[in-house]
Design an enzyme around this catalytic site. Structure first.
Site, PDB file in Angstrom:
ATOM      1  N   MET A 335      -0.781   5.928   0.906  1.00 54.93           N
ATOM      2  CA  MET A 335      -1.482   4.795   1.506  1.00 54.93           C
ATOM      3  C   MET A 335      -0.920   4.466   2.882  1.00 54.93           C
ATOM      4  O   MET A 335      -1.664   4.319   3.854  1.00 54.93           O
ATOM      5  CB  MET A 335      -1.390   3.570   0.596  1.00 54.93           C
ATOM      6  CG  MET A 335      -2.072   3.732  -0.745  1.00 54.93           C
ATOM      7  SD  MET A 335      -3.835   4.121  -0.617  1.00 54.93           S
ATOM      8  CE  MET A 335      -4.469   2.607   0.089  1.00 54.93           C
ATOM      9  N   ASP A 354      10.188   4.045   6.060  1.00 56.04           N
ATOM     10  CA  ASP A 354      10.449   4.355   4.660  1.00 56.04           C
ATOM     11  C   ASP A 354      11.960   4.344   4.443  1.00 56.04           C
ATOM     12  O   ASP A 354      12.721   4.010   5.358  1.00 56.04           O
ATOM     13  CB  ASP A 354       9.814   5.686   4.256  1.00 56.04           C
ATOM     14  CG  ASP A 354       9.355   5.668   2.795  1.00 56.04           C
ATOM     15  OD1 ASP A 354      10.217   5.447   1.918  1.00 56.04           O
ATOM     16  OD2 ASP A 354       8.147   5.844   2.527  1.00 56.04           O
ATOM     17  N   VAL A 411       4.358  -0.519  -0.110  1.00 54.18           N
ATOM     18  CA  VAL A 411       5.393   0.054  -0.977  1.00 54.18           C
ATOM     19  C   VAL A 411       4.903   0.040  -2.426  1.00 54.18           C
ATOM     20  O   VAL A 411       3.782  -0.364  -2.724  1.00 54.18           O
ATOM     21  CB  VAL A 411       6.730  -0.709  -0.841  1.00 54.18           C
ATOM     22  CG1 VAL A 411       7.226  -0.630   0.598  1.00 54.18           C
ATOM     23  CG2 VAL A 411       6.591  -2.167  -1.286  1.00 54.18           C
ATOM     24  N   GLU A 413       3.928  -0.682  -6.256  1.00 48.82           N
ATOM     25  CA  GLU A 413       3.314  -1.871  -6.845  1.00 48.82           C
ATOM     26  C   GLU A 413       4.278  -2.576  -7.811  1.00 48.82           C
ATOM     27  O   GLU A 413       4.125  -2.514  -9.035  1.00 48.82           O
ATOM     28  CB  GLU A 413       2.027  -1.485  -7.582  1.00 48.82           C
ATOM     29  CG  GLU A 413       0.872  -1.106  -6.681  1.00 48.82           C
ATOM     30  CD  GLU A 413       0.159  -2.327  -6.109  1.00 48.82           C
ATOM     31  OE1 GLU A 413      -0.790  -2.821  -6.728  1.00 48.82           O
ATOM     32  OE2 GLU A 413       0.576  -2.791  -5.020  1.00 48.82           O
ATOM     33  N   LYS A 418       8.325  -5.514  -3.494  1.00 52.37           N
ATOM     34  CA  LYS A 418       7.515  -6.064  -2.408  1.00 52.37           C
ATOM     35  C   LYS A 418       8.177  -7.311  -1.806  1.00 52.37           C
ATOM     36  O   LYS A 418       8.166  -7.505  -0.588  1.00 52.37           O
ATOM     37  CB  LYS A 418       6.096  -6.376  -2.903  1.00 52.37           C
ATOM     38  CG  LYS A 418       5.231  -5.124  -3.094  1.00 52.37           C
ATOM     39  CD  LYS A 418       3.818  -5.484  -3.533  1.00 52.37           C
ATOM     40  CE  LYS A 418       2.937  -4.254  -3.684  1.00 52.37           C
ATOM     41  NZ  LYS A 418       2.579  -3.621  -2.403  1.00 52.37           N
ATOM     42  N   SER A 440      -3.571  -3.498  -4.961  1.00 57.41           N
ATOM     43  CA  SER A 440      -4.884  -3.461  -5.608  1.00 57.41           C
ATOM     44  C   SER A 440      -5.013  -4.485  -6.723  1.00 57.41           C
ATOM     45  O   SER A 440      -6.123  -4.788  -7.159  1.00 57.41           O
ATOM     46  CB  SER A 440      -5.155  -2.064  -6.169  1.00 57.41           C
ATOM     47  OG  SER A 440      -4.148  -1.689  -7.089  1.00 57.41           O
ATOM     48  N   HIS A 461      -6.356  -4.687   1.074  1.00 57.31           N
ATOM     49  CA  HIS A 461      -6.440  -3.620   0.073  1.00 57.31           C
ATOM     50  C   HIS A 461      -7.237  -2.453   0.652  1.00 57.31           C
ATOM     51  O   HIS A 461      -8.459  -2.504   0.735  1.00 57.31           O
ATOM     52  CB  HIS A 461      -7.099  -4.165  -1.201  1.00 57.31           C
ATOM     53  CG  HIS A 461      -7.325  -3.122  -2.259  1.00 57.31           C
ATOM     54  ND1 HIS A 461      -8.258  -3.284  -3.261  1.00 57.31           N
ATOM     55  CD2 HIS A 461      -6.747  -1.910  -2.472  1.00 57.31           C
ATOM     56  CE1 HIS A 461      -8.236  -2.214  -4.042  1.00 57.31           C
ATOM     57  NE2 HIS A 461      -7.343  -1.377  -3.576  1.00 57.31           N
TER      58      HIS A 461
END
Length: 725
Positions: A335, A354, A411, A413, A418, A440, A461
């Site tokens: 993503m 990252d 990052v 879910e 987060k 999501s 999203h």
């Protein structure tokens, strides 16, 4: 040209007559930036044609444009109103007006050359086809074509008859059924145009052709004109080709899209007739399509609503326009890498972060791979690819986020991860920066608690793969400000995506309703429906892929994890009424996804797949199999009913957002116009009646709420009726 040689003024046309006998008719719409077909324009054209025909000093005509493009088709707002405001007789007359004008143009006894300085699509290209000679700009952006099939229509002013007569039935049908646009070089090769030339030479080329004293009669109007297709099914090759075409149309489009079949019939019937009668056949089929709800649904959602969303329909008023010059992307996985790609392509500087530089560099490598393929295929110049790549800086250093206008966190879910990432980023971000999370399902208002500026926190999203999926679901948290929403929508416009705006709730809108599709497939399997019948019913309804194949792609683990995480929570909406046993058992068997090598399908090394034969053993098939129409209804109704609940609860605020999200987000069938358009097309009262029957037979997920029942009783549709007059 002298002032005395000029014709009378018309609103959308400029007509100049030269001493050499050549009249130049310039299309220049007085009200729009693009030339379009309208009633007023048709009146101008008819008046100009009559004047040119009767003026003996005029020996030839050149049609060109005063706009950057040559001409588009009819106003789509007029087209979308056809279903509600026109009878088939009205629509036939509407088509015949433009048809008669084009016919008058090509039969007025004077040669007409068309100098196309830019794109010519739909009615614009039909005008060009009615000219005796066509010269097109060599600019690659100057595409031509008849895209009406993608609107649920067919060309309604001669396109289905002139095109196959001009370039042949096979090539003509290919263009009519695909609706694809053709670049100048290919247009010349196909015979769509007679010449291509630099834009500043177009009129001169047209004038040179007129100087050869060409005939003013089209080949199909010459006495004795004949093509094999005029003998219909008597010619074996023609008969075989049409038979194959019928199967191909059904295989590609299914039976919910009337336009492709109408185009095929129109060409078959029309090519057996003289042009005048053939044009009446075309108008008849056009009228049937224009007054059919499928065309209304397709045009309203995929063009009108989509364009409105992209132009800021949901953008708060009173907030100054903004621009993202520097973007932070946290997480360089699939993503994050995709978000970095589309931003860099739009000319935005991207800091791609990252856990280490090597991992971040892998994210940038994705852009390099995609751009490399685009260069190989001639879709992107190497210098543009290099420039886009230079915008991406892969790093593990959060300090580089200093100066970012907006950050997108992508990052894993997990609420804790987060939250930690949010705090780490906000330590260096400017106070004015918007912080967006790409999630999501996780609640935005809860995630925003980790932010020191919750009013500048929002959900964006994206859908995977980001570079190919056009939708972004924008999720407003409880404290998200209008300014934050406006800035986010400005960013989405920069990267050329289509936004919908929803309010925070479990699963938001798209994930919540999408689950109904895959869970309904699992429920059917638990009910004893044959696996192949499940998959085929979904595809017959218009979904691009069956629910079992889709579960393999998204992995059973993902919805299973969301279900487990949501269990026991107050107001839990992410539930599965039936089919949970199927998911449990598949995971027990180690058949969780394609990625894992086994799911509902078996995957061969050569890339082929087939349904796993063990499904029948694990989930015994019932002797009494349901009708395909019933299965299609279960898929469509379960999602439509859940969407109505989202609107009732305030998760959704507009029907337009609902329909755009359904079609662009998870592939709800385009012919429906989206989940709420589908209910309107059926009729709210009829939907409620049938949904109640489905609820009695299969479960509460189909049960219409009292709110929806009240709408049905009041006959209140989701889209207001179009006012006439």
């Amino acid at each position: 040209m002298s002032e005395s040689a000029k014709s009378k003024t018309m609103r959308h046309i400029k007509l100049d007559k030269g001493a050499d006998g050549v009249a130049i008719l310039t299309l220049d719409n007085a009200d729009e930036s693009m030339n379009v077909v309208s009633g007023e324009w048709l009146e101008d054209m008819n008046a100009a044609i009559a004047e040119l025909r009767d003026d003996e000093s005029v020996t030839g005509v050149i049609i060109t444009s005063g706009k950057k493009a040559f001409m588009a088709g009819a106003d789509l707002k007029l087209m979308v109103a056809g279903y509600e405001t026109m009878t088939p007789t009205d629509a036939f007359a509407f088509s015949q007006k433009a048809t008669a004008m084009h016919r008058a143009l090509e039969t007025m006894g004077k040669p007409v050359a068309c100098a196309m300085n830019g794109l010519a699509l739909g009615g614009g290209f039909e005008l060009a086809l009615a000219c005796h000679h066509r010269v097109l700009s060599d600019d690659p952006r100057a595409v031509v074509g008849l895209p009406e099939v993608n609107l649920g229509l067919l060309p309604g002013s001669g396109g289905t008859q002139r095109l196959p007569r001009l370039i042949g039935r096979k090539k003509g049908l290919d263009l009519l059924l695909s609706g694809r646009s053709v670049a100048p070089k290919e247009a010349l090769e196909l015979g769509l145009v007679d010449e291509i030339a630099p834009i500043d030479q177009l009129v001169d080329k047209a004038r040179q052709w007129l100087a050869t004293n060409p005939p003013a009669e089209r080949i199909w109007d010459v006495k004795g004109y004949a093509i094999p297709e005029m003998r219909g099914m008597i010619v074996p090759e023609v008969a075989m080709d049409y038979s194959i075409s019928v199967a191909q149309v059904a295989g590609k489009h299914g039976y919910h899209y009337p336009a492709p079949a109408a185009i095929l019939s129109c060409v078959f019937e029309g090519l057996q007739l003289p042009m005048g009668k053939a044009l009446s056949v075309e108008s008849k089929y056009f009228a049937n399509l224009l007054t059919d709800p499928v065309a209304r649904n397709i045009i309203r959602t995929t063009f009108i609503s989509k364009q409105a969303a992209e132009k800021g329909a949901r953008r708060p008023e009173g907030v100054a326009k903004s621009e993202v010059k520097k973007l932070g992307v946290l997480g360089a996985g699939m993503m994050g890498a995709g978000i970095a790609l589309v931003a860099a392509k739009a000319g935005i500087d991207v800091v791609l972060i990252d856990r280490d530089t090597t991992t971040a560099a892998k994210g940038k490598a994705y852009s390099e791979k995609v751009f490399g393929k685009a260069v190989e295929r001639g879709k992107m110049p190497q210098d543009k690819a290099d420039a886009a790549l230079a915008h991406i800086t892969p790093t593990d250093d959060f300090a580089l986020l200093d100066g970012c206008d907006l950050v997108v966190e992508a990052v894993f879910e997990d609420m804790g991860i987060k939250a930690e990432t949010t705090q780490k980023a906000e330590a260096v971000l400017p106070e004015s920066a918007v912080f967006a999370t790409n999630t999501s399902t996780l609640p935005i208002s809860e995630l925003a608690k980790a932010s020191k500026r919750p009013d500048q926190y929002i959900g964006l999203h994206f859908f995977s793969p980001v570079d190919r999926m056009g939708l972004v679901e924008v999720i407003m948290g409880e404290q998200t400000s209008d300014e934050t929403l406006a800035k986010s929508l400005d960013f989405i416009a920069q990267i050329r995506k289509t936004p919908i705006v929803v309010n925070d709730a479990q699963g938001f809108y798209t994930s919540r309703v999408f689950r109904m599709f895959i869970f309904e497939g699992a429920a059917m399997l638990e009910d004893g429906v044959e696996p192949a019948r499940i998959e085929n019913a979904a595809k017959a309804a218009g979904f691009p892929i069956g629910p079992l194949a889709l579960l393999d792609e998204v992995t059973i683990d993902l919805p299973f994890k969301i279900l487990k995480d949501a269990e026991g929570k107050d107001g839990n909406l992410y539930t599965i009424e039936r089919g949970g046993k199927v998911l449990d058992r598949m995971l027990e068997l180690g058949r969780g996804s394609r990625k894992a090598g086994a799911g509902f399908y078996e995957y061969a090394e050569d890339g082929s797949k087939h349904l796993w034969e063990g499904l029948g053993t694990e989930f015994p098939v019932s002797d009494d199999q349901p009708d395909q129409e019933e299965l299609k209804k279960r898929f469509l109704y379960s999602q439509a009913n859940e969407t109505a609940q989202c609107l009732e609860e305030g998760v959704l605020e507009t029907a337009q957002d609902a329909d755009l999200g359904a079609i662009l987000g998870w592939g709800f069938p385009v012919w429906t116009g989206g989940t709420l358009s589908y209910i309107d097309t059926i009729g709210v009262a009829e939907f409620v009646k049938d949904a109640s029957r489905l609820a009695d037979n299969y479960g509460a997920r189909f049960a219409p709420s009292k709110w929806l029942q009240d709408r049905a009783a009041a006959n209140t549709a989701f889209y207001p009726p179009i006012k006439t007059g």
